[in-house]
Design a protein around this motif. Structure first.
Motif, PDB file in Angstrom:
ATOM      1  N   LYS A   2      30.427  76.280 -21.957  1.00 26.21           N
ATOM      2  CA  LYS A   2      30.078  75.353 -20.886  1.00 26.21           C
ATOM      3  C   LYS A   2      30.263  76.107 -19.583  1.00 26.21           C
ATOM      4  O   LYS A   2      31.367  76.336 -19.119  1.00 26.21           O
ATOM      5  CB  LYS A   2      30.987  74.125 -20.920  1.00 26.21           C
ATOM      6  CG  LYS A   2      30.567  72.996 -19.969  1.00 26.21           C
ATOM      7  CD  LYS A   2      29.288  72.329 -20.415  1.00 26.21           C
ATOM      8  CE  LYS A   2      28.937  71.141 -19.524  1.00 26.21           C
ATOM      9  NZ  LYS A   2      29.680  69.932 -19.830  1.00 26.21           N
ATOM     10  N   SER A 335      33.200  65.708 -22.585  1.00 25.03           N
ATOM     11  CA  SER A 335      31.895  66.247 -22.956  1.00 25.03           C
ATOM     12  C   SER A 335      31.976  67.750 -23.184  1.00 25.03           C
ATOM     13  O   SER A 335      31.293  68.301 -24.060  1.00 25.03           O
ATOM     14  CB  SER A 335      30.847  65.925 -21.895  1.00 25.03           C
ATOM     15  OG  SER A 335      31.159  66.552 -20.662  1.00 25.03           O
ATOM     16  N   THR A 336      32.823  68.435 -22.400  1.00 22.11           N
ATOM     17  CA  THR A 336      33.007  69.870 -22.589  1.00 22.11           C
ATOM     18  C   THR A 336      33.693  70.151 -23.925  1.00 22.11           C
ATOM     19  O   THR A 336      33.347  71.114 -24.632  1.00 22.11           O
ATOM     20  CB  THR A 336      33.828  70.461 -21.434  1.00 22.11           C
ATOM     21  OG1 THR A 336      33.163  70.167 -20.200  1.00 22.11           O
ATOM     22  CG2 THR A 336      33.993  71.958 -21.581  1.00 22.11           C
ATOM     23  N   HIS A 339      31.029  69.840 -26.450  1.00 24.53           N
ATOM     24  CA  HIS A 339      30.108  70.972 -26.275  1.00 24.53           C
ATOM     25  C   HIS A 339      30.633  72.219 -27.002  1.00 24.53           C
ATOM     26  O   HIS A 339      29.915  72.840 -27.786  1.00 24.53           O
ATOM     27  CB  HIS A 339      29.963  71.225 -24.774  1.00 24.53           C
ATOM     28  CG  HIS A 339      29.066  72.344 -24.383  1.00 24.53           C
ATOM     29  ND1 HIS A 339      27.890  72.159 -23.696  1.00 24.53           N
ATOM     30  CD2 HIS A 339      29.184  73.698 -24.543  1.00 24.53           C
ATOM     31  CE1 HIS A 339      27.324  73.321 -23.462  1.00 24.53           C
ATOM     32  NE2 HIS A 339      28.099  74.283 -23.969  1.00 24.53           N
ATOM     33  N   HIS A 343      29.447  74.233 -30.717  1.00 28.80           N
ATOM     34  CA  HIS A 343      29.157  75.665 -30.795  1.00 28.80           C
ATOM     35  C   HIS A 343      29.716  76.296 -32.072  1.00 28.80           C
ATOM     36  O   HIS A 343      29.234  77.356 -32.496  1.00 28.80           O
ATOM     37  CB  HIS A 343      29.767  76.394 -29.597  1.00 28.80           C
ATOM     38  CG  HIS A 343      28.862  76.570 -28.436  1.00 28.80           C
ATOM     39  ND1 HIS A 343      27.570  77.066 -28.532  1.00 28.80           N
ATOM     40  CD2 HIS A 343      29.062  76.338 -27.099  1.00 28.80           C
ATOM     41  CE1 HIS A 343      27.036  77.131 -27.331  1.00 28.80           C
ATOM     42  NE2 HIS A 343      27.914  76.688 -26.449  1.00 28.80           N
ATOM     43  N   GLU A 362      23.006  77.304 -26.704  1.00 25.91           N
ATOM     44  CA  GLU A 362      23.383  76.423 -25.615  1.00 25.91           C
ATOM     45  C   GLU A 362      22.638  75.096 -25.580  1.00 25.91           C
ATOM     46  O   GLU A 362      23.195  74.084 -25.152  1.00 25.91           O
ATOM     47  CB  GLU A 362      23.229  77.149 -24.276  1.00 25.91           C
ATOM     48  CG  GLU A 362      24.158  78.344 -24.108  1.00 25.91           C
ATOM     49  CD  GLU A 362      25.642  78.006 -24.225  1.00 25.91           C
ATOM     50  OE1 GLU A 362      25.993  76.805 -24.196  1.00 25.91           O
ATOM     51  OE2 GLU A 362      26.448  78.939 -24.345  1.00 25.91           O
ATOM     52  N   ALA A 365      24.572  72.879 -27.975  1.00 24.96           N
ATOM     53  CA  ALA A 365      25.875  72.476 -27.453  1.00 24.96           C
ATOM     54  C   ALA A 365      25.705  71.448 -26.343  1.00 24.96           C
ATOM     55  O   ALA A 365      26.457  70.466 -26.256  1.00 24.96           O
ATOM     56  CB  ALA A 365      26.633  73.695 -26.950  1.00 24.96           C
ATOM     57  N   ASN A 366      24.701  71.668 -25.501  1.00 18.79           N
ATOM     58  CA  ASN A 366      24.422  70.695 -24.447  1.00 18.79           C
ATOM     59  C   ASN A 366      24.061  69.340 -25.056  1.00 18.79           C
ATOM     60  O   ASN A 366      24.565  68.300 -24.617  1.00 18.79           O
ATOM     61  CB  ASN A 366      23.282  71.208 -23.562  1.00 18.79           C
ATOM     62  CG  ASN A 366      22.843  70.189 -22.536  1.00 18.79           C
ATOM     63  OD1 ASN A 366      22.061  69.292 -22.825  1.00 18.79           O
ATOM     64  ND2 ASN A 366      23.351  70.307 -21.318  1.00 18.79           N
ATOM     65  N   SER A 368      24.888  68.116 -27.869  1.00 15.24           N
ATOM     66  CA  SER A 368      26.004  67.488 -28.578  1.00 15.24           C
ATOM     67  C   SER A 368      26.733  66.497 -27.679  1.00 15.24           C
ATOM     68  O   SER A 368      27.327  65.520 -28.169  1.00 15.24           O
ATOM     69  CB  SER A 368      26.993  68.550 -29.061  1.00 15.24           C
ATOM     70  OG  SER A 368      27.757  69.091 -27.988  1.00 15.24           O
ATOM     71  N   GLU A 369      26.696  66.727 -26.379  1.00 13.06           N
ATOM     72  CA  GLU A 369      27.355  65.811 -25.454  1.00 13.06           C
ATOM     73  C   GLU A 369      26.691  64.436 -25.502  1.00 13.06           C
ATOM     74  O   GLU A 369      27.355  63.397 -25.467  1.00 13.06           O
ATOM     75  CB  GLU A 369      27.328  66.392 -24.046  1.00 13.06           C
ATOM     76  CG  GLU A 369      28.018  67.748 -23.927  1.00 13.06           C
ATOM     77  CD  GLU A 369      27.804  68.412 -22.585  1.00 13.06           C
ATOM     78  OE1 GLU A 369      27.850  67.687 -21.567  1.00 13.06           O
ATOM     79  OE2 GLU A 369      27.589  69.629 -22.542  1.00 13.06           O
ATOM     80  N   TYR A 420      20.321  75.355 -21.038  1.00  9.43           N
ATOM     81  CA  TYR A 420      21.225  74.248 -21.315  1.00  9.43           C
ATOM     82  C   TYR A 420      20.495  72.907 -21.227  1.00  9.43           C
ATOM     83  O   TYR A 420      20.160  72.291 -22.233  1.00  9.43           O
ATOM     84  CB  TYR A 420      22.385  74.261 -20.316  1.00  9.43           C
ATOM     85  CG  TYR A 420      23.414  75.343 -20.526  1.00  9.43           C
ATOM     86  CD1 TYR A 420      24.686  75.035 -20.987  1.00  9.43           C
ATOM     87  CD2 TYR A 420      23.136  76.676 -20.233  1.00  9.43           C
ATOM     88  CE1 TYR A 420      25.655  76.017 -21.152  1.00  9.43           C
ATOM     89  CE2 TYR A 420      24.091  77.666 -20.399  1.00  9.43           C
ATOM     90  CZ  TYR A 420      25.348  77.329 -20.857  1.00  9.43           C
ATOM     91  OH  TYR A 420      26.295  78.311 -21.023  1.00  9.43           O
TER      92      TYR A 420
END
Length: 836
Positions: A2, A335-336, A339, A343, A362, A365-366, A368-369, A420
């Motif tokens: 992140k 959220s982080t 994220h 990953h 990325e 991972a983005n 996933s939030e 992202y």
């Protein structure tokens, strides 16, 4: 990862500056002709074993490395390793219990080794290297994603900073592991690893894999050995050392640990405690169980980015550490946490083959939030996260960049709002197009087919094609290998005689590119909805639908999943119906937006008042922020609702928004409410109440600010305290203000405070304090330098000079004025050299 830059972009700091990509700023444009291929695999890493000791006095590390490799396919008699800025003491080939020295050349960047013979493809050999890593002497350019790239970081190593712990942590992405570990530092390499760290016995350690052993050395040190038995990329290697409390959790018998500074141990579970549930959720939807032996999260001081997904050992910026009062307003770091955990599948289990394919890490991972918020807090929360990220991409003005791109100035430039935010929104559209079942089954196939391997975007496409049975080249060519996004104007023509409605969708984006868009158009009569699935394929497309009675609403992009900018020419009545019956987060937000522009209309105002009680807290706050409280009719109708919200809303942030709105009434009747709320346990409520009190009674607010400054305060409350003390013009408050500014991490709050703090410096007469304050501004400016902020901050400092010069014309002490302004000018000149 992140990225800090994306956190800043999400907060809205300097979006216009950030929108100027590194490529555009670079004078040398030869990169535009340089195709960024995947790194050739001549030798493959197999296993990496390290034995390291840290020299805190020099911020150096003495290391021994045993690196096992094998030629990828073709025979070779040489090996090139990445090894940045090291002293290389010995290179040898391991032969059983002995070793044989090897010839090598080293240019402080690459270590070229002549092997003892020619090795065949797949034939393993082990190299032994003794070296000293000197990270503080390595000159590696950072980026807006990672503010520098020296790989190994000693934080307060000699204990010279009173209020800062001594720590060591590493940051490998993109290719900085090779500052402290000779390796082939490319994302398409995979290796198991074992790391032994010798540290002062008072410290704990963290690394990849499992803690395999601990040995007390009898000299006040201890050696911890960590073993990672599954292969992963070198940029995911990690070492962490420091005085931490380790709060233990578990997931299906696997260790889940939270390494926090000791004062945060009581709230560690409130910060990170959803991690096991996240692991279970992600494992279930992907159909791939969490693949590693453990999962630990550690917080590092002065971290150069937001957070990093080192395999089994995620590193977080210190902003993750929130106290109990902060957490009342919600876990800002959740959220982080999601994220970085995601990953562990997308990035760690399957890794992008090259930085050109960074989207495979990325974008997932983005996204996933959004997935986590939707699962944990409901669809509105997921849609709000998705919408916010879409606006982050649109605000970045990155229409010219492909998602997968093979031409870039520097690999660091890939870490942007395209890789992202845009990539996450593309996944959201893909999920909508193929359906949830096919979407997650395709992800399962992709992960299963490519586990412990590098991958490129086409492998993701092939997985989706195998599951869905559809050719998806059109989607990948348009969204992964193309740039931009559609800009749509939507018009409606109703013909009550013919009983038809025409929906005209016009693509207005610049250039010749036309997007192919599968979308849903929903036609409403009352609560009844009929869905029409259509394809937009031309610059102008017209769709005609029959009706028996004129529809109350025609809702284009009924799922609200399209990545686009839309001008949707509906009527107020359409939007009112949309708010009440379409009902999704964006349906309601769009209706609030339209109504907010028409608050003189009684029906629009009725909708605004209704939205103040929206079921989703984010839209309640949003509706409050859009009220036109200069309009007397709006003021009267909104006031009783705002008063009720300010006192009783279940969400502290909404209560804070209502207090901010009530402050605009300038009504002394609210003074008692503001005074009471200043002492609220929520920083958000207390801070907004203090600002509101300042508008009614500035003297009372200043007194409250000075009282509250004696106790711990963060976030919105500290921002309010500091701003009020600045506005008070009391130079005696300098120490409080300076400490507050210094202690703030890079954030919107600190950026908001920058201008008031500079204004405050103009009235400070004490030269020592002026210099101290300027140094704090300069430190922050330099932290923001990778985002292009140097000229902006220097402009503020120049304004300080101008105001001081004006003030000192009537002063007898011209020397003091000159000393202060000369000092500021010196700092400005130094900063100009750092800008780009």
């Amino acid at each position: 990862m992140k990225k800090l830059s994306l956190l800043i972009l999400a907060l809205g700091i300097l979006p216009a500056v950030w929108a100027q990509p590194h490529e555009e700023a670079a004078r040398d444009t030869t990169w535009k002709e340089l195709y960024r291929e995947s790194a050739p695999r001549i030798n493959d890493l197999v296993h990496t074993k390290l034995d390291v000791k840290f020299d805190y006095s020099k911020s150096q590390m003495n290391g021994k490395a045993w690196i096992t490799l094998a030629p990828h396919f073709y025979p070779t008699d040489s090996l090139t390793l990445d090894a940045k800025g090291m002293d290389i003491h010995k290179v040898a080939i391991v032969k059983g219990a002995s070793s044989q020295p090897l010839k090598f050349d080293y240019d402080q960047w690459k270590l070229d080794i002549k092997l003892n013979k020619t090795y065949k493809g797949g034939e393993k050999y082990t190299i032994y290297i003794e070296y000293t890593a000197k990270p503080d002497e390595v000159k590696v350019q950072g980026s807006a994603a990672i503010t520098d790239a020296k790989g190994l970081y000693f934080i307060n190593p000699r204990g010279e900073e009173k209020d800062k712990p001594t720590q060591i942590w590493t940051q490998g992405e993109t290719e900085a592991t090779s500052v402290w570990c000779p390796t082939i530092d490319k994302p398409n390499q995979k290796t198991t690893n074992e790391i032994s760290m010798t540290v002062p016995a008072k410290y704990v350690t963290l690394s990849n894999g499992k803690l395999a052993g601990q040995k007390n050395n009898g000299d006040g040190t201890r050696t911890d050995t960590w073993k990672m038995d599954l292969p992963h990329a070198p940029y995911l290697f990690f070492m962490g050392v420091g005085e931490y409390a380790i709060v233990k959790d578990t997931y299906k018998g696997k260790e889940v640990n939270y390494y926090v500074e000791k004062e945060y141990a009581p709230v560690a579970r409130k910060i990170f405690g959803n991690t096991p549930e996240m692991m279970g959720f992600f494992s279930k939807v992907l159909g791939v169980e969490y693949p590693w032996v453990k999962y630990s999260q550690i917080v590092g001081r002065d971290y150069v980015s937001g957070a990093m997904e080192n395999t089994t050992a995620t590193l977080h910026q210190e902003s993750a550490q929130q106290d109990a009062r902060e957490l009342l307003d919600g876990n800002a770091w959740e959220s982080t946490i999601a994220h970085e955990l995601f990953h562990q599948w997308f990035g760690d289990l399957v890794t992008c083959e090259s930085w050109s394919n960074l989207s495979l890490n990325e974008s997932f991972a983005n996204y996933s939030e959004t997935l986590w918020d939707e699962f944990k807090y409901g669809k509105d929360a997921g849609d709000a996260q998705n919408y916010g990220d879409m606006q982050g991409y649109i605000g970045s003005q990155s229409e010219k960049k492909n998602l997968v791109r093979f031409y870039y100035n520097d690999k660091e430039a890939m870490f942007d709002a395209v890789s992202y935010n845009k990539g996450g929104r593309i996944l959201h559209m893909l999920r909508s197009y193929v359906g949830d079942s096919a979407f997650f089954k395709s992800l399962n196939l992709y992960l299963t087919n490519n586990k412990f391997k590098p991958a490129e975007a086409h492998q993701l496409r092939l997985a989706f094609e195998e599951v869905t049975g559809r050719d998806l080249n059109w989607f990948w060519n348009q969204w992964y290998f193309g740039a931009g996004h559609p800009k749509l104007t939507i018009d409606y023509i109703y013909d009550d005689n013919a009983k038809t409605v025409q929906v005209i969708v016009k693509q207005t984006q610049a250039g010749d590119k036309t997007f192919t868009l599968p979308i849903a158009i929903d036609v409403y009569n009352g609560a009844k909805k009929v869905r029409h699935d259509v394809w937009v394929k031309n610059k102008v497309d017209t769709f005609t639908f029959s009706y028996n009675s004129r529809p109350d609403l025609v809702n284009v992009d009924g799922n609200k999943t399209l990545l686009a900018e839309k001008k949707d020419n509906k009527t107020l009545e359409n939007y009112i119906h949309q708010y009440k019956y379409a009902g999704g987060y964006l349906d309601r937000r769009e209706a609030i937006d339209f109504a907010s522009r028409n608050q003189d209309n009684p029906k629009a105002l009725e909708l605004m008042v209704l939205a103040l009680k929206d079921k989703f807290h984010g839209l309640r706050s949003y509706a409050i922020s859009k009220l036109d409280l200069k309009n007397e009719t709006v003021r009267k109708q909104a006031e009783p609702v705002l008063t009720e919200i300010a006192q009783r809303d279940t969400k502290t942030t909404v209560r804070g928004s209502a207090l901010t709105a009530l402050a605009q009434y300038h009504d002394g009747a609210y003074k008692s409410l503001f005074t009471k709320s200043v002492n609220d346990s929520s920083y958000s409520v207390a801070g907004t109440a203090l600002d509101a009190l300042f508008k009614l009674d500035s003297a009372a607010a200043v007194a409250e600010a000075k009282r509250l400054a004696k106790y711990q305060a963060k976030n919105r409350l500290m921002e309010s305290i500091t701003n009020i003390l600045v506005k008070s013009g009391d130079e005696a408050s300098f120490d409080i203000i300076a400490k507050a500014f210094k202690d703030m991490p890079i954030s919107q709050a600190k950026f908001n405070l920058l201008q008031p703090f500079c204004d405050f410096l103009t009235i400070v007469k004490d030269t020592k304090k002026v210099k101290e304050g300027v140094d704090l501004v300069v430190d922050f400016r330099d932290e923001l330098a990778p985002y292009g902020a140097v000229p902006y901050v220097n402009g503020m400092l120049k304004n300080v000079i101008n105001k001081k010069n004006a003030a000192f014309t009537a002063e007898a002490d011209k020397a003091r004025a000159k000393e202060q302004t000369d000092y500021i000018n010196e700092k400005i000149e130094g900063g100009d050299k750092k800008g780009f």
